[in-house]
Design a protein around this motif. Structure first.
Motif, short mmCIF file in Angstrom:
data_model
loop_
_atom_site.label_atom_id
_atom_site.label_comp_id
_atom_site.label_asym_id
_atom_site.label_seq_id
_atom_site.Cartn_x
_atom_site.Cartn_y
_atom_site.Cartn_z
N GLY A 111 0.79 -1.23 0.00
CA GLY A 111 0.00 0.00 0.00
C GLY A 111 0.83 1.28 0.00
N SER A 112 1.96 1.29 0.74
CA SER A 112 2.76 2.52 0.81
C SER A 112 3.52 2.77 -0.49
N SER A 113 3.71 1.71 -1.30
CA SER A 113 4.41 1.87 -2.58
C SER A 113 3.48 2.36 -3.70
N VAL A 114 2.17 2.29 -3.46
CA VAL A 114 1.19 2.71 -4.49
C VAL A 114 0.18 3.70 -3.89
N ALA A 115 0.70 4.57 -2.98
CA ALA A 115 -0.22 5.41 -2.19
C ALA A 115 -0.90 6.52 -2.99
N ASP A 116 -0.26 7.00 -4.08
CA ASP A 116 -0.86 8.09 -4.85
C ASP A 116 -0.43 7.97 -6.32
N ALA A 117 -0.89 8.92 -7.15
CA ALA A 117 -0.64 8.84 -8.59
C ALA A 117 0.86 8.82 -8.89
N GLU A 118 1.63 9.68 -8.20
CA GLU A 118 3.07 9.72 -8.44
C GLU A 118 3.71 8.36 -8.14
N SER A 119 3.29 7.75 -7.04
CA SER A 119 3.84 6.44 -6.65
C SER A 119 3.49 5.39 -7.69
N LEU A 120 2.25 5.43 -8.16
CA LEU A 120 1.84 4.45 -9.18
C LEU A 120 2.70 4.60 -10.43
N LYS A 121 3.02 5.85 -10.80
CA LYS A 121 3.86 6.07 -11.98
C LYS A 121 5.28 5.56 -11.74
N ARG A 122 5.79 5.77 -10.51
CA ARG A 122 7.14 5.30 -10.18
C ARG A 122 7.20 3.77 -10.26
N VAL A 123 6.17 3.12 -9.70
CA VAL A 123 6.10 1.67 -9.72
C VAL A 123 5.97 1.16 -11.17
N ALA A 124 5.18 1.85 -11.97
CA ALA A 124 5.02 1.47 -13.38
C ALA A 124 6.37 1.48 -14.09
N ARG A 125 7.17 2.52 -13.82
CA ARG A 125 8.49 2.61 -14.46
C ARG A 125 9.37 1.44 -14.03
N MET B 86 -4.29 1.15 -2.32
CA MET B 86 -3.50 2.37 -2.16
C MET B 86 -3.54 2.88 -0.72
N GLY B 87 -2.35 3.13 -0.15
CA GLY B 87 -2.26 3.78 1.16
C GLY B 87 -3.20 3.20 2.21
N ASP B 88 -4.05 4.07 2.77
CA ASP B 88 -4.95 3.64 3.85
C ASP B 88 -6.32 3.21 3.35
N THR B 89 -6.43 2.91 2.06
CA THR B 89 -7.74 2.60 1.48
C THR B 89 -8.51 1.53 2.25
N THR B 90 -7.83 0.45 2.62
CA THR B 90 -8.54 -0.66 3.28
C THR B 90 -9.13 -0.19 4.62
N ASP B 91 -8.32 0.57 5.39
CA ASP B 91 -8.83 1.11 6.67
C ASP B 91 -10.00 2.06 6.42
N ASP B 92 -9.90 2.87 5.38
CA ASP B 92 -10.98 3.82 5.07
C ASP B 92 -12.27 3.07 4.72
N LEU B 93 -12.13 1.97 3.98
CA LEU B 93 -13.32 1.18 3.61
C LEU B 93 -13.96 0.58 4.87
N ILE B 94 -13.11 0.12 5.79
CA ILE B 94 -13.65 -0.44 7.05
C ILE B 94 -14.41 0.65 7.81
N ASP B 95 -13.81 1.85 7.89
CA ASP B 95 -14.49 2.96 8.58
C ASP B 95 -15.83 3.26 7.95
N GLN B 96 -15.87 3.23 6.62
CA GLN B 96 -17.13 3.51 5.93
C GLN B 96 -18.19 2.49 6.29
N ALA B 97 -17.77 1.21 6.32
CA ALA B 97 -18.71 0.16 6.69
C ALA B 97 -19.22 0.37 8.12
N MET B 98 -18.28 0.70 9.03
CA MET B 98 -18.65 0.87 10.44
C MET B 98 -19.60 2.05 10.65
N SER B 99 -19.51 3.02 9.75
CA SER B 99 -20.40 4.18 9.89
C SER B 99 -21.83 3.82 9.49
#
Ligand code: ASP
Ligand code: MG
Length: 254
Positions: free
Chosen positions: A10-24, A43-56
């Protein structure tokens, strides 16, 4: 030609810039003459954010719906990474866990992989393309999406590497490999250049959490060499190799 499975956390693909770096980096590995299959985390904290959404919505959501939701995180990163590879001039196809042939038991939230039949991944590689697979997920016999438990993408990567008969499974993270202690806390910690499965399992059971325990056990069972390294540098990282394997014989040792 070597077949390399690369897993990006997740930390290696956290945002658009990271995704481009990984693609290279993926394209670099491919242009060096290798076949490359990739497993991504959300990406990043996406999984935790999804859990929070469910809990809400519901503090005790149905397990089936929870897994349906959780698998969405890896779907976002896999498709965006495929787009990043396209825009950098190479071809890539992304696949969900079920499309990549990951069959699991029915235990939502902590499913075990029963078999991996990555026919579509193999097909994409045969066409000279990069194959990207969503980590941490599969499908049960009833056709429902399942997840492997937190941190499960490492296990997905090893299982894919074994099923494809890969030469090595590279696990990319945000530290330069496995250290004698957490280098973010203990500055004098030393990188371990190479280590055996038993020793790493012992470290993992002591709470060192660079790799999921299940992923190392899976690698040991099938003698799949692992290479833990940073996606932010080209430093050598840590090799986890079966007894008797010369680390220098593995691909991608720049
Ligand atoms: N995205 C999932 C998690 O955060 C799986 C993984 O990263 O390995 O647990
Ligand atoms: Mg994650």
């Amino acid at each position: 030609m070597a077949l390399i499975v690369q897993k990006y956390g997740g930390s290696s693909v956290a945002d658009a810039e990271s995704l481009k770096r990984v693609a290279r980096r993926i394209i670099e590995t491919k242009r060096a003459g290798n076949e490359v299959a990739v497993v991504v985390s959300a990406m990043g904290d996406t999984t935790d954010d999804l859990i929070d959404q469910a809990m809400s919505i519901d503090s005790n959501p149905p397990a089936r719906e929870m897994d349906m939701l959780m698998t969405a995180g890896e779907r976002i990163s896999m498709s965006l990474l495929a787009m990043a590879i396209h825009s950098a001039g190479s071809e890539a196809y992304s696949f969900t866990g079920s499309q990549a042939g990951f069959m699991t038991d029915a235990c939502f939230g902590a499913a075990h992989i029963k078999s991996v039949k990555p026919a579509r991944v193999r097909e994409a590689l045969d066409k000279g393309c990069v194959a990207i697979v969503a980590g941490f997920q599969g499908m049960n016999e009833g056709g429902d999406a399942t997840t492997l438990g937190r941190g499960g993408s490492d296990t997905s990567a090893v299982a894919l590497a074994v099923a494809l008969g890969a030469d090595v499974c590279e696990i990319y993270t945000d530290v330069d490999g496995i250290f004698t202690a957490d280098p973010r806390i203990v500055p004098t910690a030393k990188r371990i250049p190479a280590i055996g499965y038993e020793d790493i399992l012992e470290m993992a059971s002591c709470g060192s959490k660079v790799l999921a325990l299940r992923c190392v056990e899976y690698a040991q069972r099938f003698n799949m060499p692992l290479h833990v390294r940073s996606s932010f540098s080209h430093r050598p990282g840590t090799l986890i190799v079966p007894d008797g394997v010369n680390p220098q014989s593995l691909p991608n040792q720049e």
